[in-house]
Design an enzyme around this catalytic site. Structure first.
Site, PDB file in Angstrom:
ATOM      1  N   CYS A  80     -12.997 -21.499 -20.296  1.00 25.17           N
ATOM      2  CA  CYS A  80     -12.496 -21.950 -21.600  1.00 25.17           C
ATOM      3  C   CYS A  80     -11.646 -23.217 -21.445  1.00 25.17           C
ATOM      4  CB  CYS A  80     -11.739 -20.802 -22.273  1.00 25.17           C
ATOM      5  SG  CYS A  80     -11.525 -21.044 -24.029  1.00 25.17           S
ATOM      6  N   HIS A 173     -15.589 -16.412 -21.910  1.00 23.42           N
ATOM      7  CA  HIS A 173     -14.618 -15.689 -21.073  1.00 23.42           C
ATOM      8  C   HIS A 173     -15.315 -14.610 -20.255  1.00 23.42           C
ATOM      9  CE1 HIS A 173     -10.797 -17.321 -22.609  1.00 23.42           C
ATOM     10  NE2 HIS A 173     -11.505 -17.566 -23.699  1.00 23.42           N
ATOM     11  N   GLU A 175     -14.042 -12.902 -17.990  1.00 21.00           N
ATOM     12  CA  GLU A 175     -13.092 -11.858 -17.579  1.00 21.00           C
ATOM     13  C   GLU A 175     -12.994 -10.714 -18.583  1.00 21.00           C
ATOM     14  OE1 GLU A 175     -12.387 -14.787 -18.784  1.00 21.00           O
ATOM     15  OE2 GLU A 175     -10.411 -14.952 -19.703  1.00 21.00           O
ATOM     16  N   SER A 227      13.222   7.170 -10.458  1.00 21.19           N
ATOM     17  CA  SER A 227      13.327   7.612 -11.846  1.00 21.19           C
ATOM     18  C   SER A 227      12.347   8.746 -12.126  1.00 21.19           C
ATOM     19  CB  SER A 227      12.991   6.446 -12.772  1.00 21.19           C
ATOM     20  OG  SER A 227      11.639   6.047 -12.562  1.00 21.19           O
ATOM     21  N   GLY A 229       9.163   7.797 -12.403  1.00 24.28           N
ATOM     22  CA  GLY A 229       8.032   6.977 -12.865  1.00 24.28           C
ATOM     23  C   GLY A 229       7.078   6.705 -11.715  1.00 24.28           C
ATOM     24  N   VAL A 230       5.874   6.276 -12.036  1.00 28.46           N
ATOM     25  CA  VAL A 230       4.836   6.149 -11.011  1.00 28.46           C
ATOM     26  C   VAL A 230       5.221   5.121  -9.934  1.00 28.46           C
ATOM     27  CG1 VAL A 230       3.461   4.664 -12.529  1.00 28.46           C
ATOM     28  CG2 VAL A 230       2.384   5.699 -10.571  1.00 28.46           C
ATOM     29  N   ASP A 231       5.838   4.005 -10.325  1.00 27.00           N
ATOM     30  CA  ASP A 231       6.115   2.959  -9.330  1.00 27.00           C
ATOM     31  C   ASP A 231       7.126   3.425  -8.278  1.00 27.00           C
ATOM     32  OD1 ASP A 231       4.459   1.490 -10.935  1.00 27.00           O
ATOM     33  OD2 ASP A 231       6.063   0.363 -11.909  1.00 27.00           O
ATOM     34  N   SER A 232       8.261   3.986  -8.745  1.00 26.08           N
ATOM     35  CA  SER A 232       9.256   4.384  -7.749  1.00 26.08           C
ATOM     36  C   SER A 232       8.763   5.578  -6.924  1.00 26.08           C
ATOM     37  CB  SER A 232      10.621   4.670  -8.388  1.00 26.08           C
ATOM     38  OG  SER A 232      10.531   5.663  -9.374  1.00 26.08           O
ATOM     39  N   THR A 233       7.926   6.420  -7.522  1.00 24.49           N
ATOM     40  CA  THR A 233       7.411   7.576  -6.782  1.00 24.49           C
ATOM     41  C   THR A 233       6.454   7.121  -5.671  1.00 24.49           C
ATOM     42  OG1 THR A 233       7.594   8.894  -8.785  1.00 24.49           O
ATOM     43  CG2 THR A 233       6.224   9.793  -7.025  1.00 24.49           C
TER      44      THR A 233
END
Ligand code: XMP
Length: 607
Positions: A80, A173, A175, A227, A229-233
């Site tokens: 684009c 596009h 993507e 916390s 949450g998925v990231d810290s776990t």
């Protein structure tokens, strides 16, 4: 660079991340670069993709990027805006015109081009542009044109190539999923033309990351806030593999703004993961509620929650004697790079994961962020490989300030600025749909034209199909300036004496919201909808609608990809009936509403 990699230049927020994730899906590593990054930051890459942009190439907008990339002897492909910039740079012409939006058919031109290997003739592609390429410079040739809707006027030069320069462009596009073989075209460029070897798999990533973290950490210990949450776990589990559970100190802080039973569940989860040798817990409810006492203004509430968090963190780190350890953080890739989207989102709502003390530690090299190269879907994939339970990996996102942004507070004074003017407009816009429309004398946060708005919600009463409701909501949000949210009234059907109630952040109100939230979450799970809905905040609004001085519960189920935009999710009538039955009987509650606002103009959270 250990793996073959592609640089994606981010000319416009969302698109670039989508492109990078599509490249990574081919097991080729991709990194985002900014348009003004010095050319040295492109060293080592085997190819570059230029993203689309809201800017107009025909007008020279956003034209001050690092043009030296065109001197690099590696293939470059533009989508684009990127396609138009490549055409322009090599002597072609771009005009403002030929605007198209929607699905088109791609027709190949001339000799078969490797970019189209495996792409059928007449295939569907997605167009969204104001500008068009109308002439090509030397060595370039048209390899495809498109027709909107399959029969519109041919859009020439929709795909172009200079094989001698190794420069290529697609007006459409590839993507987005609406371009059916977009992934194939990206693959033809990345693995074909650039010759990247697909070596970046989660298994190799995990093995390399563990080795490199071992070198980085040496014999030090790590301190990590968890916390749930998925990231810290995932971060905790990964760091546990690196240093072993003895040298990993986890701290879970209950800020009093968690969901019902949340902290106990988080601690249980870390026990199940075998990470409980140094698992610390602090109930800091009193710190948070003390600091928040009497505060009603949304941004100040957020600032207080953020500051209290830092104070509690510093105090506990000292008390536990772990302030000398390395600090682990579950920061993920989109958080670490500046993009149009994230730069702006900071001004819409303050997020608090990059506070000064942590930035200071980062500068001192005392912070490790093992997920900093990964997107959320990749973090989840890694979590699955590390043996974390499905439910923990697929939890809905939960904001750092927790229920603090879902428990609205008020002085009790009606916020009437503009309401008198808006009320007749909203009533008139709702009437053709057979709905009663009413403006509520309070305000909530939203986002309009990328800026924070703080405006009134409208509430609609009446029975209507989902599609017609969406139309009514669309009409009100478009036409009534000063309304940034639209709710559907789930009860009671007749409002009396609508007025805000004086209310602050108290334990009692938080318990009430926790109860309401648990009922909504249980309902979603019971109906098998938890995994279908992206997030479903429940807000408690201090607004009496029945004259009895009890509050309004608002349920906000949404669909989203990356939280930058969102649409309301359609819950089945049976679940709504259960929510009416279970929520309207809670002591202190007398109103229930379904938030139907998309983002923009609403934000996902109410504050
Ligand atoms: P909004 O309300 O801005 O939310 O549309 C977008 C997404 O971000 C979450 N959110 C936060 N997450 N700290 C966080 O960690 C915050 O301060 C914060 N505010 C909003 C929100 O739940 C949604 O998923």
């Amino acid at each position: 660079m250990q793996h073959d990699a592609i640089a994606v230049i981010d000319f416009g927020g969302q698109y670039a991340h989508l492109i990078a994730t599509k490249v990574r899906r081919l097991c080729v590593y991709a990194e985002i670069r900014q348009p003004d990054d010095p050319v040295e930051k492109f060293e080592g890459f085997k190819g570059i993709i230029l993203s689309g942009s809201p800017a107009l190439a025909s007008q020279g907008e956003d034209d001050d990027y690092t043009k030296e990339i065109f001197d690099l002897d590696i293939p470059i492909l533009g989508f684009c805006f990127g396609h138009q910039e490549i055409a322009k740079h090599y002597g072609g012409t771009v005009i403002n015109g030929g605007r198209e939006w929607g699905r088109a058919q791609l027709h190949k031109v001339g000799e078969a081009h490797p970019l189209f290997d495996g792409v059928p003739e007449g295939d569907q592609v997605f167009m969204s542009h104001f500008d068009s390429v109308t002439a090509l410079g030397p060595t370039f040739r048209e390899i495809g044109y498109t027709q909107l809707g399959g029969s519109g006027t041919p859009h020439r030069f929709a795909a172009l190539a200079s094989d001698s320069l190794r420069r290529y462009g697609f007006q459409y596009h590839p993507e987005v999923d609406d371009t059916l073989h977009g992934g194939q075209m990206i693959s033809n460029f990345v693995t074909g033309i650039c010759g990247c070897k697909p070596s970046w798999t989660m298994d190799t990533y995990l093995a390399e990351q563990v080795e490199s973290l071992k070198r980085q950490v040496g014999d030090q210990s790590i301190f990590l806030l968890v916390s749930g949450g998925v990231d810290s776990t995932v971060c905790a589990k990964l760091l546990g593999q690196v240093v072993g559970p003895q040298r990993l100190h986890l701290l879970h802080v209950d800020n009093g703004l968690m969901r019902k039973g949340e902290s106990a569940a988080v601690l249980d989860m870390f026990r199940d993961l075998g990470l409980d040798q140094n698992l610390h817990f602090i109930d800091a409810t009193d710190d948070f509620l003390g600091a928040l006492a009497g505060e009603v203004e949304p941004e100040r509430k957020r600032a207080i929650i953020g500051n209290t968090f830092v104070a509690v963190f510093e105090r506990e780190a000292r008390r536990l004697g772990i302030d000398g350890h390395l600090l682990g953080q579950g920061t993920i890739y989109p958080d670490t790079i500046e993009t149009g989207g994230t730069k702006r989102s900071d001004t819409i709502k303050t997020h608090h994961n990059r506070v000064p003390i942590i930035e200071e530690m980062i500068r001192a090299g005392r912070v490790i962020e093992p997920l900093a190269e990964l997107y959320k879907v990749e973090v989840r994939e890694l979590g699955e490989r590390l043996g974390i339970a499905h439910d923990a990996i697929w939890r809905h996102p939960f904001p750092g300030p927790g229920l603090g942004v879902r428990l609205l507070c008020s002085t009790g004074g009606a916020d009437l600025a503009g309401v008198d003017l808006l009320q007749p407009q909203v009533a008139a816009l709702a009437a053709p749909f057979g709905l009663d429309g009413r403006v509520l004398p309070i305000r909530s946060v939203g986002v309009k034209a990328d800026l924070r708005s703080y405006e009134h919600p409208a509430i609609l009463t009446g029975d209507l199909s989902w599609d017609r409701l969406q139309e009514a909501v669309g009409s009100i949000l478009k036409n009534a300036q000063g309304i940034n949210r639209c709710l559907w009234n789930l009860g009671p059907q007749t409002y009396r004496d609508v007025r805000p109630l004086p209310a602050t952040m108290t334990r009692e109100r938080l318990d009430l919201l926790r109860e309401a939230d648990a009922i909504v979450m249980d309902g979603l799970k019971r109906h098998g909808l938890y995994d279908q809905v992206w997030q479903c905040p429940t807000a408690l609004v201090p607004m009496s609608v029945d004259g009895a001085g009890r509050e309004l519960v608002v349920v906000r189920p949404i669909q989203s990809e990356r939280a930058m935009t969102a649409t309301a999710a359609n819950l089945p009538a049976a679940l709504l009936a259960e929510l009416r039955r279970d929520l309207l009987v809670l002591p202190g509650v007398s109103g229930l509403a379904y938030d139907l606002t998309s983002k923009p103009p609403g934000t996902i959270e109410w504050e």
